[in-house]
Design a protein around this motif. Structure first.
Motif, PDB file in Angstrom:
ATOM      1  N   VAL A 376      28.410  38.019  49.799  1.00 33.85           N
ATOM      2  CA  VAL A 376      27.006  38.407  49.151  1.00 33.85           C
ATOM      3  C   VAL A 376      26.880  37.293  47.941  1.00 33.85           C
ATOM      4  O   VAL A 376      25.593  36.527  48.085  1.00 33.85           O
ATOM      5  N   ALA A 377      27.440  37.318  47.213  1.00 32.38           N
ATOM      6  CA  ALA A 377      27.530  36.520  45.973  1.00 32.38           C
ATOM      7  C   ALA A 377      27.385  35.059  46.008  1.00 32.38           C
ATOM      8  O   ALA A 377      26.939  34.358  45.586  1.00 32.38           O
ATOM      9  N   ARG A 378      28.272  34.679  47.139  1.00 30.71           N
ATOM     10  CA  ARG A 378      28.446  33.309  47.434  1.00 30.71           C
ATOM     11  C   ARG A 378      27.234  32.654  48.267  1.00 30.71           C
ATOM     12  O   ARG A 378      26.854  31.696  47.861  1.00 30.71           O
ATOM     13  N   GLU A 379      26.678  33.410  49.166  1.00 28.60           N
ATOM     14  CA  GLU A 379      25.596  32.837  50.211  1.00 28.60           C
ATOM     15  C   GLU A 379      24.225  33.380  49.583  1.00 28.60           C
ATOM     16  O   GLU A 379      23.287  32.888  50.172  1.00 28.60           O
ATOM     17  N   HIS A 380      24.101  34.313  48.971  1.00 25.30           N
ATOM     18  CA  HIS A 380      22.659  34.748  48.338  1.00 25.30           C
ATOM     19  C   HIS A 380      22.702  34.955  46.950  1.00 25.30           C
ATOM     20  O   HIS A 380      22.486  35.908  46.230  1.00 25.30           O
ATOM     21  N   PRO A 381      22.852  33.778  46.347  1.00 26.75           N
ATOM     22  CA  PRO A 381      23.128  33.734  44.571  1.00 26.75           C
ATOM     23  C   PRO A 381      21.937  34.109  44.086  1.00 26.75           C
ATOM     24  O   PRO A 381      21.803  34.649  42.854  1.00 26.75           O
ATOM     25  N   GLU A 382      20.807  33.977  44.685  1.00 24.55           N
ATOM     26  CA  GLU A 382      19.391  34.085  43.875  1.00 24.55           C
ATOM     27  C   GLU A 382      18.873  35.489  44.223  1.00 24.55           C
ATOM     28  O   GLU A 382      17.837  35.853  43.690  1.00 24.55           O
ATOM     29  N   ALA A 383      19.638  36.234  44.982  1.00 20.77           N
ATOM     30  CA  ALA A 383      19.199  37.551  44.985  1.00 20.77           C
ATOM     31  C   ALA A 383      19.341  38.563  43.783  1.00 20.77           C
ATOM     32  O   ALA A 383      19.980  38.047  42.900  1.00 20.77           O
ATOM     33  N   PRO A 384      18.108  39.348  43.614  1.00 15.47           N
ATOM     34  CA  PRO A 384      18.216  40.001  42.084  1.00 15.47           C
ATOM     35  C   PRO A 384      19.694  40.976  42.065  1.00 15.47           C
ATOM     36  O   PRO A 384      19.911  41.617  43.067  1.00 15.47           O
ATOM     37  N   ALA A 385      20.289  40.858  40.815  1.00 14.49           N
ATOM     38  CA  ALA A 385      21.630  41.681  40.525  1.00 14.49           C
ATOM     39  C   ALA A 385      21.318  43.431  40.842  1.00 14.49           C
ATOM     40  O   ALA A 385      22.145  43.890  41.344  1.00 14.49           O
ATOM     41  N   ARG A 386      19.920  43.635  40.764  1.00 13.52           N
ATOM     42  CA  ARG A 386      19.679  45.106  40.779  1.00 13.52           C
ATOM     43  C   ARG A 386      19.709  45.577  42.292  1.00 13.52           C
ATOM     44  O   ARG A 386      19.969  46.734  42.470  1.00 13.52           O
ATOM     45  N   SER A 387      19.790  44.441  43.143  1.00  9.76           N
ATOM     46  CA  SER A 387      19.931  45.102  44.599  1.00  9.76           C
ATOM     47  C   SER A 387      21.377  45.577  45.053  1.00  9.76           C
ATOM     48  O   SER A 387      21.694  45.829  45.865  1.00  9.76           O
ATOM     49  N   LEU A 388      22.322  44.907  43.966  1.00  9.58           N
ATOM     50  CA  LEU A 388      23.755  45.190  44.473  1.00  9.58           C
ATOM     51  C   LEU A 388      24.512  46.327  43.184  1.00  9.58           C
ATOM     52  O   LEU A 388      25.295  46.969  43.599  1.00  9.58           O
ATOM     53  N   PHE A 389      24.024  46.096  42.342  1.00 12.58           N
ATOM     54  CA  PHE A 389      24.830  46.541  40.982  1.00 12.58           C
ATOM     55  C   PHE A 389      23.960  47.752  40.211  1.00 12.58           C
ATOM     56  O   PHE A 389      22.774  47.713  40.131  1.00 12.58           O
TER      57      PHE A 389
END
Length: 463
Positions: A376-389
């Motif tokens: 996810v980090a490699r292929e969707h780097p522009e996603a907001p971090a709050r969606s994962l962390f």
């Protein structure tokens, strides 16, 4: 996975361990391990009551590898069944516990009896469209029985064993255990040269699944031109299309783009005459695909793959899909790195394999979470971090990379992990490898620990 407790509940809350209190303990422990994936149980639990509870959990009779992994296997099967096609990557890895001398129930892991451990057979499901790992469909830890002296490399002696006692049967057993996909879905078993067995092709046919396997046996085949040998036939086929890949040359380590030719043709695989179990079987129809480097540099061994598959390769598009499909196999190697490096599975020190196996199962599911996080980090780097962390993780990382916490992206977060692990982050440095990711993640856990202690101290002062 980074939202630790939510992830732990999603993976283990339905585990049937004989007592709901054990299930709640498993969920709690999984959340603790997700925070420090490579730490020991005392490090992960903080010692004290939680540490003792963890050891009691793995000592309980109903806590088995199958029970711990069952919910994850079920979720992965459902995910793979919802897709038109899923690739099932199959491989065996060795878990080396030689230096854990007190552990009982291990087996030899090579022809040298002093080396002890487990042979772990895994099947990892991958979506070929999104190229994301879906999870583990199957895992079994085999304990190899000691071989008689002088039997290593003796093919006749191996074939004299009942089929179910051979290590080659592990592949067949996995295909049989997984069975057929749900209606409307198509599953493709992808394996390396160790899976090139007539019994595998025969079992896949019986279960109604496809296969894509790298050939190692120059077996007898029937071709459109008559009887022949597989390798000679594959190498006689003309190139029908090309693909370009990036490779790292050995031993120099130079990285370059290489154009490969791709050829394919129909073939019928004949049952092995040397194996009595398959002499009466019907031949298996399929295709052979050859991928090779036509003009290698001087002094360099040319690249070549010979693949056998049940998928039709009559068109250039289908031929290229099969050739590129085998490239997914490296993802199961990534999983093994996650398991051994990211989760330090070989450093676990429970004193009987019956207690060790459920812990291995928990760590394997955790390794899948780490693998999915990396993709996810490699292929969707522009996603907001709050969606994962978790918010606490975002706040700490935002301060480290000097970015506003509200605008921190997944790419920036993962880049900070890389920096902590020693990855320079320049354009030509490539993606973060597992060793540096693991080092960075470990360093970040110490940062989080310091931040938590600081917050606790501030609350005490304010009170």
């Amino acid at each position: 996975m980074a939202r630790r407790q939510a992830w732990a509940a999603s993976q283990f809350a339905t585990a049937e361990l004989g007592d709901r209190r054990r299930t709640r303990r498993l969920v709690r422990l999984a959340g603790q391990m997700a925070r420090n994936s490579s730490g020991s149980i005392p490090q992960q639990t903080g010692g004290g009551a939680d540490m003792k509870a963890a050891y009691r959990l793995f000592d309980a009779e109903g806590v088995t590898h199958a029970a711990v992994c069952g919910p994850h296997f079920k979720q992965t099967r459902e995910a793979a069944g919802r897709r038109p096609m899923a690739f099932l990557l199959e491989d065996t890895t060795v878990l080396d516990f030689t230096h854990h001398e007190r552990c009982e129930g291990l087996g030899p892991i090579c022809h040298k009896a002093r080396m002890r451990g487990l042979h772990q057979h895994n099947v990892l499901a991958v979506d070929p469209v999104t190229r994301h790992p879906l999870g583990l469909l199957y895992q079994r830890n085999h304990r190899r029985t000691p071989r008689p002296a002088g039997s290593h490399g003796n093919r006749a002696a191996r074939r004299a064993l009942p089929r179910e006692e051979r290590e080659s049967y592990w592949w067949i057993e996995a295909i049989r255990a997984l069975g057929a996909p749900p209606a409307g879905a198509r599953w493709v078993h992808v394996g390396d040269r160790g899976e090139d067995l007539f019994g595998v092709y025969d079992e896949a046919r019986r279960q109604g699944v496809d296969w894509l396997i790298r050939a190692s046996q120059d077996r007898c085949v029937e071709t459109p031109g008559g009887a022949g040998r597989l390798f000679a036939y594959a190498r006689s086929l003309p190139s029908r299309t090309q693909r370009t890949i990036t490779v790292r040359r050995k031993p120099s380590g130079a990285v370059e783009d290489v154009t490969l030719c791709v050829a394919g043709g129909p073939v019928t695989l004949l049952p092995s005459r040397g194996e009595a179990e398959y002499r009466g079987c019907e031949p298996v129809r399929g295709w052979v695909v050859r991928v090779w480097e036509p003009s290698p540099p001087k002094g360099v061994e040319p690249l070549e793959w010979l693949l056998c598959t049940s998928m039709s390769c009559g068109t250039r598009k289908n031929l290229l899909f099969a050739a590129e499909g085998y490239a997914f196999r490296w993802m199961i190697e990534e999983f093994h790195k996650c398991e051994k490096t990211g989760c330090q599975v070989e450093m676990r020190r429970l004193e009987h394999v019956d207690r060790l196996e459920p812990l291995i199962g928990l760590l394997s599911v955790l390794a899948i979470g780490l693998l999915q996080l990396k993709f996810v980090a490699r292929e969707h780097p522009e996603a907001p971090a709050r969606s994962l962390f978790d918010p606490s993780m975002i706040e700490a990382m935002a301060r480290y990379v000097n970015q506003p916490a509200a605008k921190l992206t997944v790419g920036q977060f993962w880049g900070g992990i890389g920096r902590l692990g020693g990855h320079p982050g320049r354009k030509g440095d490539g993606p973060i490898g597992w060793l540096r990711a693991w080092r960075g993640w470990q360093s970040f856990q110490l940062i989080l620990l310091g931040a938590d202690l600081y917050r606790i101290k501030r609350r005490q002062r304010c009170g």
